[in-house]
Design an enzyme around this catalytic site. Structure first.
Site, PDB file in Angstrom:
ATOM      1  N   TYR A 275      -4.493  -2.269  -9.804  1.00 23.20           N
ATOM      2  CA  TYR A 275      -4.172  -2.124  -8.531  1.00 23.20           C
ATOM      3  C   TYR A 275      -3.309  -3.395  -7.905  1.00 23.20           C
ATOM      4  O   TYR A 275      -2.464  -2.749  -7.128  1.00 23.20           O
ATOM      5  CB  TYR A 275      -5.606  -2.070  -7.700  1.00 23.20           C
ATOM      6  CG  TYR A 275      -5.636  -2.122  -6.231  1.00 23.20           C
ATOM      7  CD1 TYR A 275      -4.954  -0.825  -5.721  1.00 23.20           C
ATOM      8  CD2 TYR A 275      -6.115  -3.175  -5.395  1.00 23.20           C
ATOM      9  CE1 TYR A 275      -4.855  -0.931  -4.321  1.00 23.20           C
ATOM     10  CE2 TYR A 275      -5.808  -3.126  -4.113  1.00 23.20           C
ATOM     11  CZ  TYR A 275      -5.441  -2.075  -3.381  1.00 23.20           C
ATOM     12  OH  TYR A 275      -5.408  -2.175  -2.192  1.00 23.20           O
TER      13      TYR A 275
ATOM     14  N   TYR B  46      -4.023   3.762   8.340  1.00 20.06           N
ATOM     15  CA  TYR B  46      -5.407   3.216   8.511  1.00 20.06           C
ATOM     16  C   TYR B  46      -6.101   3.725   9.799  1.00 20.06           C
ATOM     17  O   TYR B  46      -5.964   4.782  10.435  1.00 20.06           O
ATOM     18  CB  TYR B  46      -5.458   1.701   8.336  1.00 20.06           C
ATOM     19  CG  TYR B  46      -4.744   1.356   7.027  1.00 20.06           C
ATOM     20  CD1 TYR B  46      -5.172   1.917   5.778  1.00 20.06           C
ATOM     21  CD2 TYR B  46      -3.436   0.463   7.093  1.00 20.06           C
ATOM     22  CE1 TYR B  46      -4.244   1.372   4.499  1.00 20.06           C
ATOM     23  CE2 TYR B  46      -2.805   0.231   5.868  1.00 20.06           C
ATOM     24  CZ  TYR B  46      -3.438   0.490   4.683  1.00 20.06           C
ATOM     25  OH  TYR B  46      -2.597   0.342   3.521  1.00 20.06           O
TER      26      TYR B  46
ATOM     27  N   LYS C  23       0.504   3.525  -3.073  1.00 24.94           N
ATOM     28  CA  LYS C  23      -0.966   4.206  -3.113  1.00 24.94           C
ATOM     29  C   LYS C  23      -0.345   5.621  -3.252  1.00 24.94           C
ATOM     30  O   LYS C  23      -1.109   6.548  -3.819  1.00 24.94           O
ATOM     31  CB  LYS C  23      -1.795   3.951  -1.671  1.00 24.94           C
ATOM     32  CG  LYS C  23      -2.273   2.733  -1.991  1.00 24.94           C
ATOM     33  CD  LYS C  23      -3.284   2.286  -0.763  1.00 24.94           C
ATOM     34  CE  LYS C  23      -3.722   0.809  -0.862  1.00 24.94           C
ATOM     35  NZ  LYS C  23      -4.446   0.557   0.429  1.00 24.94           N
TER      36      LYS C  23
ATOM     37  N   VAL D 222       1.334  -3.484   3.773  1.00 25.27           N
ATOM     38  CA  VAL D 222       1.301  -4.982   4.560  1.00 25.27           C
ATOM     39  C   VAL D 222       2.553  -5.745   4.500  1.00 25.27           C
ATOM     40  O   VAL D 222       2.458  -6.913   5.002  1.00 25.27           O
ATOM     41  CB  VAL D 222      -0.239  -5.487   4.357  1.00 25.27           C
ATOM     42  CG1 VAL D 222      -1.251  -4.740   4.915  1.00 25.27           C
ATOM     43  CG2 VAL D 222      -0.165  -6.015   3.122  1.00 25.27           C
TER      44      VAL D 222
ATOM     45  N   SER E 166       0.536  -1.135  -0.085  1.00 21.68           N
ATOM     46  CA  SER E 166       0.097  -0.010   0.195  1.00 21.68           C
ATOM     47  C   SER E 166       0.681   1.341  -0.133  1.00 21.68           C
ATOM     48  O   SER E 166       0.193   2.456  -0.271  1.00 21.68           O
ATOM     49  CB  SER E 166      -0.788  -0.014   1.091  1.00 21.68           C
ATOM     50  OG  SER E 166      -2.107  -0.950   1.119  1.00 21.68           O
TER      51      SER E 166
END
Length: 319
Positions: free
Chosen positions: A203, A255, A79, A273, A76
């Site tokens: 993605y 998060y 992103k 992760v 992630s």
């Protein structure tokens, strides 16, 4: 604000090098290392004893400790760069399709997405990142979009030795049922233009980007320097957009653990992760840390501890 915005002196660089080595030595002995992301099969086999950290300064000084040159799946963290690319290509129109607020929920939750009619809370949770991938895809084929993203990553690092691990990408496609549910929910609410399978392919491939701590820290330099790579003196993105990206990293980058991270560490950062964290000290340094064991929020346990120790000892904070 306690940040020193003048270049670090040689004495401070030597101190920083010592601090990194001390952190690495202390955390190597830690018996509590978290749990690896076992729901992605290639990540489940990563040795939890791995630990690396890299700090890159705007003058190209690079300080390393541990396994800082071993590549890992950034997941992630990618992103941040997908958002940067979309902001450069599409501008602020993307905020019509994705929000800018912390979710307070796990990164893969669909609860708020359903309640809020298909508008993800922010671009760093999975649903928001899938929308960003859809915007990147546009009218192109997935292969072209993935190629554009990889070229961008090689550009921001000035390093061609960066690649997408297709084994990891395939594993995510094969096991990504929750992401498929999010994509279909987005499609059902009119917030996905492309075919869900094509968007998810994009993605999952950019999440499968493989980089070392050294490379990842270099890739974040433009976020320390108002959108310009200070080493190559090339403009990556507008300064105003960098401020917005850093703000989102601070408020949403970990998060439902983002508030605790801001409280403990105090600088913008984005986790993945795969166990990596990219952290930004505006005007001073780009930091990458990797330790594959995760805490209950899905963020690197020792990586978070390392950044907390580093920022305390160097007196780095945006507050």
């Amino acid at each position: 604000m306690s940040l020193q915005r003048s270049p670090l002196s040689k004495d401070l660089k030597r101190r920083l090098d010592t601090v990194l080595r001390d952190i690495e030595a202390e955390l190597r002995e830690s018996t509590e290392r978290g749990e690896v992301a076992n729901y992605i099969p290639p990540l489940a086999s990563i040795d939890p004893a791995k630990f690396g950290i890299a700090v890159v300064l705007p003058d190209d000084t690079t300080l390393l400790a541990g396994d800082a040159d071993e590549k890992f799946s950034v997941q992630s963290i990618s992103k941040v760069f997908a958002l940067t690319l979309v902001l450069g290509n599409r501008g602020d129109s993307i905020w019509q399709r994705v929000g800018r607020e912390p979710s307070g929920d796990p990164f893969n939750s669909s609860v708020l997405l359903e309640l809020e009619k298909g508008i993800p809370r922010n671009p760093f949770i999975n649903a928001g990142a899938i929308v960003v991938a859809d915007i990147l895809l546009g009218a192109y084929q997935p292969r072209e979009t993935i190629g554009e993203f990889l070229r961008f990553m090689r550009f921001v690092t000035a390093d061609d030795d960066i690649y997408i691990d297709h084994h990891v990408a395939q594993a995510e496609n094969d096991s990504g049922f929750n992401n498929a549910a999010l994509a279909n929910l987005l499609k059902a609410n009119g917030n996905l233009d492309g075919a869900p399978a094509h968007v998810l392919g994009v993605y999952h491939h950019y999440c499968a980007l493989a980089m070392s701590c050294r490379q990842l820290a270099r890739s974040g330099l433009f976020l320390t320097s108002s959108g310009r790579n200070p080493i190559t003196d090339t403009r990556i993105v507008a300064a105003q957009r960098v401020r917005r990206i850093n703000a989102l990293m601070m408020t949403c980058g970990h998060y439902d653990g983002s508030g605790d991270f801001a409280f403990r560490v105090g600088i913008p950062a984005k986790s993945g992760v795969g166990g990596g964290i990219l952290a930004i000290v505006p005007g001073i340094a780009s930091i990458a840390v990797w330790s594959p064991g995760l805490n209950r929020h899905g963020n690197s346990l020792l990586g978070t501890q390392a950044l907390e120790m580093l920022c305390q000892q160097m007196n780095w904070s945006v507050f």
